[in-house]
Design a protein around this motif. Structure first.
Motif, PDB file in Angstrom:
ATOM      1  N   VAL A  86     -36.362  52.840  33.518  1.00  0.00           N
ATOM      2  CA  VAL A  86     -35.324  52.276  34.369  1.00  0.00           C
ATOM      3  C   VAL A  86     -35.272  53.094  35.653  1.00  0.00           C
ATOM      4  O   VAL A  86     -35.338  54.322  35.613  1.00  0.00           O
ATOM      5  N   LEU A  87     -35.174  52.414  36.778  1.00  0.00           N
ATOM      6  CA  LEU A  87     -35.017  53.063  38.077  1.00  0.00           C
ATOM      7  C   LEU A  87     -33.551  52.926  38.477  1.00  0.00           C
ATOM      8  O   LEU A  87     -33.041  51.814  38.588  1.00  0.00           O
ATOM      9  N   LEU A  88     -32.877  54.065  38.652  1.00  0.00           N
ATOM     10  CA  LEU A  88     -31.481  54.059  39.078  1.00  0.00           C
ATOM     11  C   LEU A  88     -31.450  54.123  40.595  1.00  0.00           C
ATOM     12  O   LEU A  88     -32.020  55.036  41.197  1.00  0.00           O
ATOM     13  N   VAL A  89     -30.789  53.139  41.207  1.00  0.00           N
ATOM     14  CA  VAL A  89     -30.742  53.012  42.657  1.00  0.00           C
ATOM     15  C   VAL A  89     -29.290  52.954  43.107  1.00  0.00           C
ATOM     16  O   VAL A  89     -28.465  52.293  42.471  1.00  0.00           O
ATOM     17  N   HIS A  90     -28.993  53.641  44.208  1.00  0.00           N
ATOM     18  CA  HIS A  90     -27.693  53.471  44.850  1.00  0.00           C
ATOM     19  C   HIS A  90     -27.905  52.590  46.071  1.00  0.00           C
ATOM     20  O   HIS A  90     -28.773  52.856  46.904  1.00  0.00           O
ATOM     21  N   ALA A  91     -27.107  51.529  46.156  1.00  0.00           N
ATOM     22  CA  ALA A  91     -27.190  50.608  47.285  1.00  0.00           C
ATOM     23  C   ALA A  91     -25.916  50.709  48.110  1.00  0.00           C
ATOM     24  O   ALA A  91     -24.813  50.764  47.559  1.00  0.00           O
ATOM     25  N   LEU A  92     -26.080  50.745  49.414  1.00  0.00           N
ATOM     26  CA  LEU A  92     -24.940  50.783  50.325  1.00  0.00           C
ATOM     27  C   LEU A  92     -24.104  49.522  50.191  1.00  0.00           C
ATOM     28  O   LEU A  92     -22.875  49.568  50.230  1.00  0.00           O
ATOM     29  N   ASP A  93     -24.767  48.387  50.005  1.00  0.00           N
ATOM     30  CA  ASP A  93     -24.059  47.119  49.882  1.00  0.00           C
ATOM     31  C   ASP A  93     -24.799  46.246  48.881  1.00  0.00           C
ATOM     32  O   ASP A  93     -25.883  45.732  49.171  1.00  0.00           O
ATOM     33  N   ALA A  94     -24.217  46.094  47.703  1.00  0.00           N
ATOM     34  CA  ALA A  94     -24.830  45.268  46.655  1.00  0.00           C
ATOM     35  C   ALA A  94     -23.758  44.405  45.997  1.00  0.00           C
ATOM     36  O   ALA A  94     -23.358  44.655  44.858  1.00  0.00           O
TER      37      ALA A  94
END
Length: 163
Positions: free
Chosen positions: A131-139
């Motif tokens: 699993v790739l954990l990503v933080h998105a500014l706007d999701a």
């Protein structure tokens, strides 16, 4: 013999060119220092470099780089509009992206691609659960972000490296 001195020739070339560009190497001394660094850095760090899988479809890699470059430009524009506009409209989120690929090098490469695209930052590649954990500014729609990353980047990397 050559591999003993230059275990990672592409890295050596990259170090030398970057040194010449960064220092604006107009003197012989700067070029010699760049050459020494280009030999020493890969020699000292060769144990830390994983062996990348072979590049199977280089023409697909060129297309991928074009798509990626376009994504960087459009994402910069989108992020600039978002941070200039009302911040309360942003929906930041942590999103877990399930990976279909199982190669640690390619998973790390995918994380780097995601981090280089403005508005998203790769936090962690979980190689236990893939699993790739990503933080998105706007999701506002996390599933749309998952689909975009899997279709635009993960699928292309799987094709390029045949993994």
């Amino acid at each position: 013999m050559m591999r003993a001195v230059l275990p990672l020739p592409r890295v050596s070339l990259m170090v030398f060119v970057l040194w010449a560009v960064i220092t604006n190497a107009a003197s012989l001394g700067q070029l010699v220092l760049g050459a020494v660094l280009a030999i020493a850095i890969p020699l000292l760090s060769r144990d830390f470099w994983p062996a990348p899988p072979p590049l199977v479809r280089p023409w697909r890699a060129l297309r991928f780089m074009g798509v990626f470059a376009l994504d960087i430009v459009t994402a910069n524009w989108r992020v600039a509009r978002q941070i200039i506009g009302p911040l309360h409209r942003l929906s930041p989120a942590f999103v877990e992206i399930p990976l279909d690929l199982r190669d640690p090098f390619i998973a790390t490469l995918l994380g780097s691609v995601v981090s280089l695209t403005p508005g998203t930052v790769s936090i962690h590649v979980d190689q236990q659960r893939w699993v790739l954990l990503v933080h998105a500014l706007d999701a506002p729609d996390p599933q749309a972000l998952i689909d975009e990353i899997k279709e635009r980047y993960e699928q292309a990397l799987k094709e390029i490296f045949a993994c």
